[in-house]
Design a protein around this motif. Structure first.
Motif, mmCIF file in Angstrom:
data_model
loop_
_atom_site.group_PDB
_atom_site.id
_atom_site.type_symbol
_atom_site.label_atom_id
_atom_site.label_comp_id
_atom_site.label_asym_id
_atom_site.label_seq_id
_atom_site.Cartn_x
_atom_site.Cartn_y
_atom_site.Cartn_z
ATOM 1 N N PRO A 563 0.930 -1.344 0.207
ATOM 2 C CA PRO A 563 -0.122 -0.065 -0.024
ATOM 3 C C PRO A 563 0.786 1.457 -0.062
ATOM 4 N N ALA A 564 2.199 1.252 0.744
ATOM 5 C CA ALA A 564 2.659 2.395 0.689
ATOM 6 C C ALA A 564 3.228 2.917 -0.512
ATOM 7 N N ILE A 565 3.938 1.594 -1.407
ATOM 8 C CA ILE A 565 4.307 1.595 -2.730
ATOM 9 C C ILE A 565 3.506 2.231 -3.607
ATOM 10 N N ALA A 566 2.092 1.949 -3.367
ATOM 11 C CA ALA A 566 0.887 2.394 -4.474
ATOM 12 C C ALA A 566 0.896 3.629 -4.141
ATOM 13 N N VAL A 567 0.766 4.030 -3.012
ATOM 14 C CA VAL A 567 0.364 5.732 -2.580
ATOM 15 C C VAL A 567 1.751 6.396 -3.131
ATOM 16 N N ALA A 568 2.916 5.983 -2.924
ATOM 17 C CA ALA A 568 3.769 6.705 -3.512
ATOM 18 C C ALA A 568 3.783 6.866 -5.048
ATOM 19 N N LEU A 569 3.555 5.723 -5.436
ATOM 20 C CA LEU A 569 3.555 5.777 -7.232
ATOM 21 C C LEU A 569 2.610 6.850 -7.577
ATOM 22 N N TYR A 570 1.235 6.740 -6.712
ATOM 23 C CA TYR A 570 0.054 7.416 -7.255
ATOM 24 C C TYR A 570 0.264 9.152 -7.112
ATOM 25 N N ARG A 571 1.219 9.134 -6.282
ATOM 26 C CA ARG A 571 1.349 10.729 -5.735
ATOM 27 C C ARG A 571 2.823 11.307 -6.180
ATOM 28 N N TYR A 572 3.528 10.354 -7.302
ATOM 29 C CA TYR A 572 4.532 10.821 -8.090
ATOM 30 C C TYR A 572 5.605 11.052 -7.275
ATOM 31 N N LEU A 574 8.597 8.923 -6.952
ATOM 32 C CA LEU A 574 9.080 7.694 -7.582
ATOM 33 C C LEU A 574 10.288 7.215 -6.462
ATOM 34 N N VAL A 575 11.198 8.162 -6.252
ATOM 35 C CA VAL A 575 12.443 7.825 -5.394
ATOM 36 C C VAL A 575 11.827 6.962 -3.841
ATOM 37 N N GLU A 576 10.723 7.703 -3.458
ATOM 38 C CA GLU A 576 10.233 6.780 -2.179
ATOM 39 C C GLU A 576 9.898 5.539 -2.450
ATOM 40 N N ALA A 577 8.979 5.491 -3.613
ATOM 41 C CA ALA A 577 8.450 4.183 -4.080
ATOM 42 C C ALA A 577 9.806 3.301 -4.241
ATOM 43 N N SER A 578 10.652 3.618 -4.797
ATOM 44 C CA SER A 578 11.917 2.885 -5.084
ATOM 45 C C SER A 578 12.559 2.332 -3.689
ATOM 46 N N VAL A 579 12.548 3.170 -2.648
ATOM 47 C CA VAL A 579 13.072 2.890 -1.428
ATOM 48 C C VAL A 579 12.189 1.943 -0.622
ATOM 49 N N VAL A 736 3.827 4.498 7.044
ATOM 50 C CA VAL A 736 4.112 5.190 5.953
ATOM 51 C C VAL A 736 3.254 5.595 4.984
ATOM 52 N N ALA A 737 2.220 4.582 4.712
ATOM 53 C CA ALA A 737 1.152 4.877 3.935
ATOM 54 C C ALA A 737 0.288 6.312 4.124
ATOM 55 N N PHE A 738 0.231 6.383 5.713
ATOM 56 C CA PHE A 738 -0.629 7.512 6.246
ATOM 57 C C PHE A 738 -0.046 8.745 6.001
ATOM 58 N N LEU A 739 1.583 8.624 6.149
ATOM 59 C CA LEU A 739 2.258 9.943 6.530
ATOM 60 C C LEU A 739 2.694 10.418 5.262
ATOM 61 N N LEU A 740 2.822 9.783 4.091
ATOM 62 C CA LEU A 740 3.098 10.492 2.842
ATOM 63 C C LEU A 740 2.180 11.696 2.420
ATOM 64 N N PRO A 741 2.929 12.629 2.101
ATOM 65 C CA PRO A 741 1.907 13.971 1.886
ATOM 66 C C PRO A 741 1.108 13.945 0.526
ATOM 67 N N LYS A 745 -2.147 19.835 -6.055
ATOM 68 C CA LYS A 745 -3.325 20.026 -6.619
ATOM 69 C C LYS A 745 -3.423 20.160 -8.297
ATOM 70 N N HIS A 746 -2.500 20.757 -8.638
ATOM 71 C CA HIS A 746 -2.435 21.255 -9.815
ATOM 72 C C HIS A 746 -1.647 20.338 -11.015
ATOM 73 N N LYS A 747 -1.329 19.134 -10.439
ATOM 74 C CA LYS A 747 -0.463 18.121 -11.172
ATOM 75 C C LYS A 747 -1.317 16.676 -11.143
ATOM 76 N N ASN A 748 -1.554 16.391 -12.334
ATOM 77 C CA ASN A 748 -2.225 14.777 -12.502
ATOM 78 C C ASN A 748 -1.327 13.972 -12.059
ATOM 79 N N PRO A 749 -1.930 13.058 -10.970
ATOM 80 C CA PRO A 749 -1.405 12.036 -10.463
ATOM 81 C C PRO A 749 -0.431 11.142 -11.285
ATOM 82 N N TRP A 750 -1.058 10.712 -12.205
ATOM 83 C CA TRP A 750 -0.420 9.862 -13.202
ATOM 84 C C TRP A 750 0.497 10.557 -14.363
#
Length: 774
Positions: A563-572, A574-579, A736-741, A745-750
């Motif tokens: 879930p934390a990896i999915a949230v990180a990828l959804y919110r752009y 990428l470095v955090e998702a890799s870690v 981690v999934a809760f704490l990721l900011p 708003k102006h950026k498309n998540p994908w």
């Protein structure tokens, strides 16, 4: 005699100096002896709670020849902190080899023979120091060992740096008092001696030659003040802990008395101490005489054949490379008698034992194999014992385990109800098996073995064998008497080897070589609930199902990072998702490799997996907090890389140090707080501004993180590790999934997927967020 006393330290040292302040030279009066005092010390050691033999601190001392008094000064101390509670220190003593101890009361492997060690306890309660003396009169010369340890630990897993364990220190010092120019008693030669005072016993020694079957010691013409029969006590032999077999001869009211020793130790000096039991003014005069009965060995045709084959084949290399041929008879010069010459086995009346030559092949530390020439099967007779010599006197063999295995060839047994009786003994062999069937020698209790048609195999395991020559005596026995067994023979396959750990500690143990001042010895560290000297006690062992469950819990709990990896990828991010992906991967396979049982899978070296797991865990926390700080991207990525390099260096220096995790966490929190204060001041509003962000994300994430830290630091024990550490994985990954900011708003998540394939089109430049985030 062994005594332990514990007065105040100052009085002890004063009394010790008084005892050792003896004349340094003869006074010229008859009967005066020359005593020399010597002092030996070893560095103090910090004691540990006992869970396996590696926790015991081992000390090795060399006691000189002709020592009449051995005194150990045992000193223990503890720290001053509140964590230093009252405790007991257990101290074990043994001669010739490290003490075999069993503080936890576990089972030894079957067929293992164990001599309980001599031990005492020292209590550290209110006082910070304690000291004790241990006195041993007429100690045996050679290696003496002391092992000390604390009681068994509670089993709580301590995080390094969170708590300061109490330091319990132990140090032994050895004082010896030895004689110079001890009178030597020659065989068959009377020695006239006088004891002038009961306070000064007489010490004499005699050398026991090889192949001595019996020794007869006689005390004659014993009178007090040249008028009447004396009262005197003679002690033969030295004290050897944990068991001592000194022989005592008391002569009271008689002028002559004698004592017969069967199988005295070969090629050693035998200490003899005579004490006057009369009044203070009584002067005792007596005469000592000793005579030996030899046991003539028969020559071994097998060794002569082996030697002749070597001479005939010039291309065969000479024995070397760690091999040592152990024979019980001198071959004389290089010119050997013809095979089948005098003392042949066909004429048993001329000798009382049959030699069987053995070659020792050194393999490694405390590891050797004994190979019987033209073996491994050897003939066993009923008229005389067959004797094998195993050389274990190198000084480094006592740290291993001696294994002796006998296998009877049933087809070679001419009498069906006969059996082969065997004895394993040190210093001297057992030569009278057919009459007593007792494996005791003059000063050693041997170990019996028996094989017959119904039980064709027997094994003997001796942990930490004494430094000495060991002998195996075998003889054929019949239930109706030896007359029935005349001319009967049997063949027995003998397999003998020295190994660091028996059976390499089995499936659930690890054999470890331990070191103390150049002395190497081995011990088994058990896992999966198994215990015992060789990890053979399954009283508290985990079942295979429990091991599989533990492995699944510790590995599959890492999937909570998905879930934390999915949230990180959804919110752009990428470095955090890799870690997080890196951390999940190496934590999963590290715990799959770290299991103590049979459910183990290692995709690479264990140390590499552990290092990558620790690195991923700390870096994951580091990047998460910096991501929450919402600093400029260029600064964030610089901190990511620089922090990761510093964390990698810190883990290399001390992998389990608490500040490897606490340091990056605190530094990242300081950066985050400063950034949040900066954003709050700039916007004149609390940051983050949305109450929903605080209630539904930040506060639950912080609570999960604090609960995870509490479980990790205060609740983990050896028994509940599989459950508590799995909970730690789940809580940390969930936080981690809760704490990721949230994303901008102006950026498309994908939008990151379009950036990866933008190719020649003009890509939009991103600006750092300068407004409130909801």
């Amino acid at each position: 005699m062994v005594r332990a006393v514990a007065p105040a330290l100052g009085l002890l040292l004063l009394r010790l100096l008084q005892l050792l302040s003896l004349p340094a030279a003869r006074s010229g009066r008859p009967g005066d002896l020359l005593y020399i005092s010597e002092y030996f010390s070893q560095s103090a050691q910090k004691l540990s709670s006992y869970s396996w033999y590696g926790n015991a601190k081992l000390f090795r001392f060399q006691v000189p020849e002709d020592t009449v008094l051995l005194r150990w000064l045992l000193q223990a101390s503890k720290g001053k902190g509140p964590e230093c509670t009252s405790t007991e220190i257990t101290i074990h003593f043994s001669h010739g080899a490290p003490p075999v101890i069993n503080p936890l009361g576990t089972r030894f492997p079957s067929n293992a023979t164990v001599r309980p060690s001599y031990n005492l306890t020292m209590t550290l309660s209110v006082t910070l120091q304690n000291s004790t003396f241990v006195n041993i009169t007429t100690p045996a010369a050679g290696d003496w060992f002391i092992a000390a340890h604390l009681p068994q630990a509670a089993g709580k897993i301590e995080v390094k740096g969170f708590s300061t364990p109490c330091a319990y220190i132990f140090q032994p010092d050895m004082f010896v008092l030895r004689l110079v120019d001890v009178p030597v008693l020659q065989p068959d030669t009377p020695l006239q001696q006088t004891i002038a005072s009961p306070a000064r016993p007489l010490h004499v020694k005699i050398f026991i030659p090889e192949y001595t079957a019996t020794m007869q010691f006689t005390l004659r013409s014993c009178v007090v003040n040249s008028t009447k029969a004396c009262a005197i006590r003679v002690v033969l032999g030295s004290i050897m802990l944990p068991q001592s077999f000194q022989k005592t001869l008391s002569c009271k009211g008689t002028a002559d008395c004698s004592l017969v020793l069967h199988s005295p130790p070969w090629e050693k000096w035998l200490q003899i101490m005579a004490e006057n039991l009369g009044t203070a003014n009584a002067s005792v005069s007596f005469e000592m005489i000793a005579s030996f009965t030899a046991c003539k060995p028969g020559s071994s045709n097998s060794f002569l054949n082996f030697y002749n084959n070597l001479n005939q084949n010039q291309s065969t290399p000479a024995l070397g490379g760690g091999r040592n041929a152990s024979t019980l008879g001198m071959l004389g010069n290089t010119t050997l008698p013809a095979v089948g010459a005098a003392n042949n086995a066909s004429d048993p009346g001329t000798f009382c034992l049959q030699n069987q030559p053995v070659i020792r092949e050194d393999l490694d530390v405390a590891s050797a194999r004994f190979r019987i020439i033209n073996g491994p099967s050897i003939p066993v007779h009923s008229e005389f014992p067959t004797l094998l010599l195993f050389n274990l006197n190198t000084g480094m063999d006592s740290g291993g385990t001696l294994v002796v295995n006998l296998l009877l060839n049933e087809t070679s047994l001419s009498i069906g109800n006969a059996s082969v009786f065997a004895c394993v003994s040190a210093a001297s062999p057992v030569l009278i098996l057919n009459t007593t069937r007792n494996c005791s020698t003059a000063f050693f209790q041997g170990y019996p073995l028996n094989v017959n048609a119904s039980s064709t195999e027997a094994t003997l395991i001796i942990p930490y064998p004494e430094t000495d020559n060991w002998f195996l005596s075998l003889q054929l026995m019949c239930p109706q008497g030896q007359g029935e067994c005349n001319k009967a023979k049997a063949k027995v396959t003998v397999s003998t080897y020295l190994t660091p750990c028996f059976d390499d500690c089995g499936t659930y143990g690890q054999c470890s070589l331990l070191r103390r001042h150049g002395y190497l010895y081995a011990g088994c560290s058990c896992k999966a609930g198994w215990s015992g000297w060789s990890c053979t006690d399954n009283t508290k062992a985990q079942s295979v199902g429990s091991q599989n469950l533990a492995t699944l819990l510790l590995t599959l709990s890492n999937l909570m990072f998905l879930p934390a990896i999915a949230v990180a990828l959804y919110r752009y991010y990428l470095v955090e998702a890799s870690v997080y992906t890196y951390t999940m991967f190496f934590s999963t396979f590290y715990h799959a490799c770290d299991q103590p049982g049979v459910a183990v899978m290692c995709i690479m070296d264990y140390d590499t997996l552990q290092y990558c797991d620790f690195l991923g865990s700390v870096v994951a926390i580091w990047v998460t907090i910096l991501c929450m700080a919402r600093v400029k991207k260029i600064l964030k990525y610089v901190l990511f890389v620089l922090g990761t390099l510093l964390i990698a260096m810190s883990l290399q220096l001390d992998r389990r140090g608490i500040w490897n995790m606490m340091g990056p966490c605190l530094f990242a929190l300081i950066i985050m707080i400063m950034a949040w204060v900066y954003h709050g001041v700039k916007r004149r509003h609390c940051y983050p501004t949305s109450w929903k962000r605080w209630v539904f994300y930040l506060i639950p994430g912080i609570i999960l993180a604090f609960v995870a830290i509490s479980v990790y630091a205060f609740m983990e024990t050896n028994d509940n590790y599989y459950y508590t550490h799995s909970i730690w994985h789940i809580l940390v990954a969930s936080s981690v999934a809760f704490l990721l900011p949230p994303h901008d708003k102006h950026k498309n998540p994908w939008a990151w997927s379009q950036k990866l394939i933008c190719r020649y089109q003009i890509c939009k430049n991103d600006r750092e967020e300068l407004y409130a985030v909801t």
